[in-house]
Motif scaffolding. Sequence first.
Motif, mmCIF file in Angstrom:
data_model
loop_
_atom_site.group_PDB
_atom_site.id
_atom_site.type_symbol
_atom_site.label_atom_id
_atom_site.label_comp_id
_atom_site.label_asym_id
_atom_site.label_seq_id
_atom_site.Cartn_x
_atom_site.Cartn_y
_atom_site.Cartn_z
ATOM 1 N N ALA F 49 -12.520 -21.428 -0.484
ATOM 2 C CA ALA F 49 -11.979 -20.074 -0.370
ATOM 3 C C ALA F 49 -10.932 -19.998 0.732
ATOM 4 O O ALA F 49 -9.925 -19.288 0.600
ATOM 5 C CB ALA F 49 -13.110 -19.080 -0.095
ATOM 6 N N TYR F 50 -11.155 -20.703 1.823
ATOM 7 C CA TYR F 50 -10.200 -20.690 2.942
ATOM 8 C C TYR F 50 -9.014 -21.639 2.708
ATOM 9 O O TYR F 50 -8.067 -21.648 3.509
ATOM 10 C CB TYR F 50 -10.905 -21.110 4.235
ATOM 11 C CG TYR F 50 -11.547 -19.997 5.040
ATOM 12 C CD1 TYR F 50 -10.817 -19.290 6.011
ATOM 13 C CD2 TYR F 50 -12.877 -19.644 4.858
ATOM 14 C CE1 TYR F 50 -11.409 -18.283 6.765
ATOM 15 C CE2 TYR F 50 -13.483 -18.638 5.607
ATOM 16 C CZ TYR F 50 -12.739 -17.958 6.568
ATOM 17 O OH TYR F 50 -13.325 -16.969 7.304
ATOM 18 N N PHE F 52 -6.475 -21.793 0.986
ATOM 19 C CA PHE F 52 -5.116 -21.334 0.646
ATOM 20 C C PHE F 52 -4.189 -21.443 1.867
ATOM 21 O O PHE F 52 -2.977 -21.285 1.757
ATOM 22 C CB PHE F 52 -5.142 -19.895 0.120
ATOM 23 C CG PHE F 52 -5.496 -18.876 1.170
ATOM 24 C CD1 PHE F 52 -4.505 -18.255 1.929
ATOM 25 C CD2 PHE F 52 -6.827 -18.558 1.426
ATOM 26 C CE1 PHE F 52 -4.828 -17.326 2.907
ATOM 27 C CE2 PHE F 52 -7.159 -17.637 2.405
ATOM 28 C CZ PHE F 52 -6.153 -17.026 3.154
ATOM 29 N N ASP F 53 -4.777 -21.734 3.028
ATOM 30 C CA ASP F 53 -3.977 -21.752 4.264
ATOM 31 C C ASP F 53 -4.655 -22.703 5.254
ATOM 32 O O ASP F 53 -5.787 -22.450 5.698
ATOM 33 C CB ASP F 53 -3.932 -20.330 4.829
ATOM 34 C CG ASP F 53 -3.056 -20.216 6.066
ATOM 35 O OD1 ASP F 53 -1.877 -19.853 5.938
ATOM 36 O OD2 ASP F 53 -3.576 -20.482 7.178
#
Lengths: 197, 197, 197, 197, 197, 197
Positions: F49-50, F52-53
Amino acid sequence: MTPSAAAGAGDDRVITALELAPAALTPEMAAYFAKCDEKLGFVPNVLKAYAFDMPKLDAFVAMYNDLMLAPSGLSKLEREMIAVAVSAHNRCYYCLVAHGAAVRQLSGDPVLGELMVMNYRAARLSRRQRAMLDFAVKLSAEPWAVEEEDRARLRKAGFTDRDIWDIAAVAGFFNMSNRVASATDMRPNTVYHGQAR
Amino acid sequence: MTPSAAAGAGDDRVITALELAPAALTPEMAAYFAKCDEKLGFVPNVLKAYAFDMPKLDAFVAMYNDLMLAPSGLSKLEREMIAVAVSAHNRCYYCLVAHGAAVRQLSGDPVLGELMVMNYRAARLSRRQRAMLDFAVKLSAEPWAVEEEDRARLRKAGFTDRDIWDIAAVAGFFNMSNRVASATDMRPNTVYHGQAR
Amino acid sequence: MTPSAAAGAGDDRVITALELAPAALTPEMAAYFAKCDEKLGFVPNVLKAYAFDMPKLDAFVAMYNDLMLAPSGLSKLEREMIAVAVSAHNRCYYCLVAHGAAVRQLSGDPVLGELMVMNYRAARLSRRQRAMLDFAVKLSAEPWAVEEEDRARLRKAGFTDRDIWDIAAVAGFFNMSNRVASATDMRPNTVYHGQAR
Amino acid sequence: MTPSAAAGAGDDRVITALELAPAALTPEMAAYFAKCDEKLGFVPNVLKAYAFDMPKLDAFVAMYNDLMLAPSGLSKLEREMIAVAVSAHNRCYYCLVAHGAAVRQLSGDPVLGELMVMNYRAARLSRRQRAMLDFAVKLSAEPWAVEEEDRARLRKAGFTDRDIWDIAAVAGFFNMSNRVASATDMRPNTVYHGQAR
Amino acid sequence: MTPSAAAGAGDDRVITALELAPAALTPEMAAYFAKCDEKLGFVPNVLKAYAFDMPKLDAFVAMYNDLMLAPSGLSKLEREMIAVAVSAHNRCYYCLVAHGAAVRQLSGDPVLGELMVMNYRAARLSRRQRAMLDFAVKLSAEPWAVEEEDRARLRKAGFTDRDIWDIAAVAGFFNMSNRVASATDMRPNTVYHGQAR
Amino acid sequence: MTPSAAAGAGDDRVITALELAPAALTPEMAAYFAKCDEKLGFVPNVLKAYAFDMPKLDAFVAMYNDLMLAPSGLSKLEREMIAVAVSAHNRCYYCLVAHGAAVRQLSGDPVLGELMVMNYRAARLSRRQRAMLDFAVKLSAEPWAVEEEDRARLRKAGFTDRDIWDIAAVAGFFNMSNRVASATDMRPNTVYHGQAR
């Protein structure tokens, strides 16, 4: 078993924090306990907890069996879903363990049982089942604020007036049982934990 | 009667917001209704509300009569005091009207009935009765937080383990009934209002 | 009177839990007390409670009489309905007894008084009166969340801006009085209980 | 000033969200407004908000000045500390701004003003002042649960019965004012923000 | 300074209620502290509070700087507004002081800072900023009830999915920091109080 | 699988309700994911989930691993017990599933995991562990009310000041993670459900 394990498991012979000597079972109730043992492999602790007084046990069993097993517009699974969502609101250990197992068994979906215990809002439910649980949980949290528009929402989701009664009656029943269980520190049969995982 | 009067009184023939056709009373239940009518002058609306289905009515009456009338370490008045204090927590109109009247009648003290409805903490109670109601109301408000020290407080106030069960069972029962009444907008018999003032 | 009766009734000469010696009434206030006695048959205990200090009593009476009796778009009954619904939210024994009686008297509807005490949501109210009480009770429960859409709902129900002020001012006043009464354990005159039943 | 600045500041001529035409000030009230202007440099907006009706303004001013300025066992600073702690519980923008400034000015301690606004429990208070604020905030949050043991705690911290009345009366008053201000979206004079920083 | 002033101000050398010996700063962290001192004129106390353990301080600084300073669809001011509105919900003294100052500085609007501390609902915000804060505060108050319709409201107010992550992450972060600060009684640098008034 | 089963299970490829394109993993993070896969058999969804960055993922992993795995006066099991008790307060589905499994595994006591999820007060805990969880849950429920006496209770139960920091930091961290997970409807890896039953 490690020392910390004892923290969770407790002693399976202790059923409540109250010392109440068991009464003699009536022949009918003895037969019912035998039937439980045969079908489930054990007698649910809630029945043993009530067994200090036959009229109380009779009344509890009669109401429970009517609500959860008699014909209704709600399926047995739906009634168990209400039981668990209400018990989660009230954080009732006994009822979450026993009825969480029932949701897992009746649905064949172990994850659904966990969702009802943890947060029913996170489940992917039909509009019907979501409306049913929203009503049951609002009725548990703030019964004073349940009004015609809440009933209207159930009717719009396809429930009849008789279904509304049943939703209210099951939600009401677990608001009672949750409190009897919490007040007496009632402990569930350990066997539930592993069922239908 | 002024127009605003109608706001309060409602229509005495409407018992709940649900349309549920009455079932035929069993002979035993017909006799019970007749006995109510003879003793009280009316049949309590909660019985009529359940009368769409005989097994549900039977189960309700059996549990109610056992809890409120069977021998117990709690007096009948004490059980009614729990009923009203719990119903006040849940702001249940039906139960406050019906059981508020019962407290007034059983105590011969109209003010005590009002105190139970309005705020039991404002009543001049014995230490025993205060402990009983504190337990019942905490069990209603946050059942998850009731623990051994709450039971210990009851024991210290003179209650036996059997009494603790009875306090929990009566408090639990009205947490159920309050919710069935609120969910269905159950209306009390108007006659209660004027009783034992 | 049974022993339990004493539990409810208390001692009618005790007005609060604070020992505050009464001050000499000013001639104007003595006349006002005499007028109360003449019209009501008694002096409301709240006035006696404030009578330890004339400026405080004067200020209370001036504000109370303006709010509850001066011309307003709200009828006197409506202002008393707000008083009771707010006091029910705050479970204030003094104000529920005194203003519950006022609702019964002004409406000629004893049931309406009970409904305001027990749960105003269960009353059959006009849309106007329901909006009025919803605003007053939200303002009592979570004043921080009252916003333009709450005022808009009142306007839509037919209230003017001046009416909105009056609803807010009466609701605010009883949020003050409820707290002074609870903080001091103020006891209502026993005579209220039987009025207008 | 950036566009976002407008978000905070608003328009200083708008005092409430209600359109209520100002009434003619009585000569006494005109003199009082002139005195405010002279002493403070402005007329507090709450006075302008009440100025649509002279009897309401008179009653408000009389009660306010008696409570906050008359002789009392509580210092003026202590009364302002109660005002702010209660207004923080109720998250009332008007009262936090106006009385937060008063705490800063009367104490000469800008940080104390912020502590009362943000969380009085974080302040380093004397046992007396902490007991005073605990009582005032409990009375705001759950007036129904304030009982003899709460008064006993105040007495133990050195307060007389008369002081207890004053704590209750000030806390009660701001529970009223907070609600009138929130109900009408009352805006404080901008000048308060920079005072006594 | 009057005696009461000491009540608010406390001792600027005491940073938390825990006695934790400072560790040696790594060269990178020493440089970072020096940079803070140069740019702000002081080292924020939260950094000193974490400085008993370098890995914890590193992790805190890395997460904080990414959330509050890295490129985002939310402006730096908006992220600080979330910080303060969440901290107001949690009544966190440290964070309200430090981030209230940041809102004043970044907006050039001292009143906006006060509004975020006191009640963000009273501010005149754009629809976008109001939706952002409503989401952040609901997520703080009842995270279990945040659902698709809450996200839909943000999208309708113009936020992208990446923006929604950032709102959630900033709100989440201050729900953590508020609790670390409250658990340890962390005290803000006194200098914040006077900034950007 | 029955239709209702789908209700619980959902689609294992959907991780949150937000559409955020995954970024390229840094070599270090790719190695970390590979290590997770090797040790656990899967990559926890929170990491995906995290992802993306990278800076956000790095900061999350650094803080998480320090808190839950670095040396501490709290055992790893105790830190997981805090994680679950806090997540139960916040009814966070993701964290209850993932960390409930961790409690079962680390304790070798499946029942202890269930107790932490359902109501930690029902567990038979040592005085130390009970004090730890009481602090963590109070800090979650009403952080504004945590004060010196709460820390004193921990010290009396044997915790050092450093331990108190760690309890606060773990409780704080899950108050953050619970909110990020709820805000984004984060779904746990299905495999957790069957682990260590």
